[in-house]
Design a protein around this motif. Sequence first.
Motif, PDB file in Angstrom:
ATOM      1  N   LEU A  86       0.825  -1.210   0.179  1.00 30.70           N
ATOM      2  CA  LEU A  86       0.033   0.101  -0.087  1.00 30.70           C
ATOM      3  C   LEU A  86       0.927   1.243  -0.009  1.00 30.70           C
ATOM      4  CD1 LEU A  86      -2.562  -1.131   2.678  1.00 30.70           C
ATOM      5  CD2 LEU A  86      -3.134  -0.718   0.357  1.00 30.70           C
ATOM      6  N   PRO A  87       0.271   2.564  -0.511  1.00 25.64           N
ATOM      7  CA  PRO A  87       1.020   3.574  -0.295  1.00 25.64           C
ATOM      8  C   PRO A  87       1.343   4.085   1.064  1.00 25.64           C
ATOM      9  CG  PRO A  87      -1.285   4.046  -1.041  1.00 25.64           C
ATOM     10  CD  PRO A  87      -0.916   2.631  -1.200  1.00 25.64           C
ATOM     11  N   PRO A  88       2.344   4.908   1.339  1.00 26.46           N
ATOM     12  CA  PRO A  88       2.886   5.253   2.693  1.00 26.46           C
ATOM     13  C   PRO A  88       1.676   5.467   3.826  1.00 26.46           C
ATOM     14  CG  PRO A  88       4.362   5.879   1.076  1.00 26.46           C
ATOM     15  CD  PRO A  88       3.082   5.345   0.301  1.00 26.46           C
ATOM     16  N   TRP A  89       0.913   6.399   2.997  1.00 22.60           N
ATOM     17  CA  TRP A  89      -0.234   6.998   4.043  1.00 22.60           C
ATOM     18  C   TRP A  89      -1.356   6.163   4.353  1.00 22.60           C
ATOM     19  CZ3 TRP A  89       1.000   8.413  -1.032  1.00 22.60           C
ATOM     20  CH2 TRP A  89       0.220   8.222  -1.949  1.00 22.60           C
ATOM     21  N   LEU A  90      -1.474   4.872   3.664  1.00 22.23           N
ATOM     22  CA  LEU A  90      -2.432   3.807   4.131  1.00 22.23           C
ATOM     23  C   LEU A  90      -1.793   2.659   4.869  1.00 22.23           C
ATOM     24  CD1 LEU A  90      -4.478   3.694   0.735  1.00 22.23           C
ATOM     25  CD2 LEU A  90      -5.008   4.740   3.011  1.00 22.23           C
ATOM     26  N   CYS A  91      -0.571   2.458   4.751  1.00 19.54           N
ATOM     27  CA  CYS A  91       0.311   1.167   5.441  1.00 19.54           C
ATOM     28  C   CYS A  91      -0.229   1.095   6.781  1.00 19.54           C
ATOM     29  CB  CYS A  91       1.399   1.356   5.276  1.00 19.54           C
ATOM     30  SG  CYS A  91       2.119   0.751   3.612  1.00 19.54           S
ATOM     31  N   MET A  92      -0.192   2.260   7.765  1.00 18.98           N
ATOM     32  CA  MET A  92      -0.432   2.133   8.986  1.00 18.98           C
ATOM     33  C   MET A  92      -1.683   2.682   9.391  1.00 18.98           C
ATOM     34  SD  MET A  92       2.166   0.794  10.437  1.00 18.98           S
ATOM     35  CE  MET A  92       4.037   0.394   9.901  1.00 18.98           C
TER      36      MET A  92
END
Length: 450
Positions: A280-286
């Motif tokens: 996933l893109p960085p803003w969705l990973c976590m």
Amino acid sequence: MDKEWMSSNQLTKEYLNGVKEFIKFALEHTNDHTSIVCPCVKCCLMKRSYKCWHKHGETRDASRGYSKSYLSHDFDTSTYEVNEEDQLEEMARVIEEELKDCPEMLERLKSNAEKPFYSGYTEFTLLSGVLSLYNLKASSSWSDKSFSELLALLKVMLPKVNELPINTYQAKQMLLAIDNGKSPEKALWYFPIVPRFRRLYSSKEDAKNLTWHADERIKDGKLQHPANSLQWGRIDHEYPEFGQEARNLRLALCTDGMNPHGLQSSTYSTWPVILIIYNLPPWLCMKRKYMMLSMLILGPKQPENDIDMYLAPLVEDFKLLWEIGVEVYDGYREEKFNLRALLFGTINDFPAYGNLSGYSIKGKLGCPICEENTYSIRLEHGMKNAYMGHRRWLHPSHNYRQLKKCFNGNSEERGPPLMLIGNQLFEKVKDLYIEFGKPFSKHLGTSRWK
């Protein structure tokens, strides 16, 4: 309306048609066709068990497939009218199914569910009353000590002949329903990951986001995503068949222990095992939506090195996803493909790292990377080991390597230790004799690997 569809598998056509009919029914019975008022204002906590809609006018006899369980109880008190009855009935069905091979334990539950607190009292049974009190303890964050004091006081206030437990321990034993008064050492909840990966890819938006690292990532040489790391590229190089399929998942495993009761006197340990999806893109990973809880390990103590056994179901799914793969429908590309996955890394603190790696992280050689080359000093007053020598990872010409006074009084000329590859690590552990459980047996030889 017919509600048989509510008990169907949510992935079946029968369930989907039932949802459509329910929405149609709801629209036909509302004056505002732009929105539907939620029918669960009075029963918000009964999402799993609210199949007889008695809060909205339906009679119990009219509900199809509804049966009154031995744990049910009609509460007149408004405090409990929201969900207590249906929760107990749902619990009864689950317990009865799980204990069908343990008639003695089931009979003990039934007895407590029918027994009143004291003669002539009908508001609560022994089981429903203790359960209500324990729920109050949990919601109010009471310690075990304060709850024991409350039970002791209630024991005195009730009529002399009553069945109320006298302390927290007895209350827990009653709710655990374990024969001979023995509680389980550990409880394990495993939530299979393959069905959830299938559901994730069935969403058009999610399926598109899961290939962001290949389709939309800016490749400017900067470390902005795990896909920019050397490890990601190395996997693509060594396993080209895996790397060529951008939809294959690379996952991180996170785990650590916590006490759900805070810093109180309650001795309890909960270890959630969570998977992070690095595709996933960085803003969705976590984001919480994409953090996949795969396992809960519950018990009075930490699993420590026995965590290997508890992780076994997850490991089996990982083996399947790596060696064979599973067929998954891609909602974005509208096609089926063979999904594979691998464990890209772990996220945890140092003690949990020691449990997961199987290396003894205590003592003067407590680094799993440096092993016998670990540089440590013993703090004279603190009586603990401090691990130094981190300058060896710096560039050979870095200024810090020559700063003696700021560190340990010496310059650092060493380079970093060589990383072990899989075959080298296997040579270290292949002859170990593994014996799970407490107390641990002494390990053969001088190896720090467990």
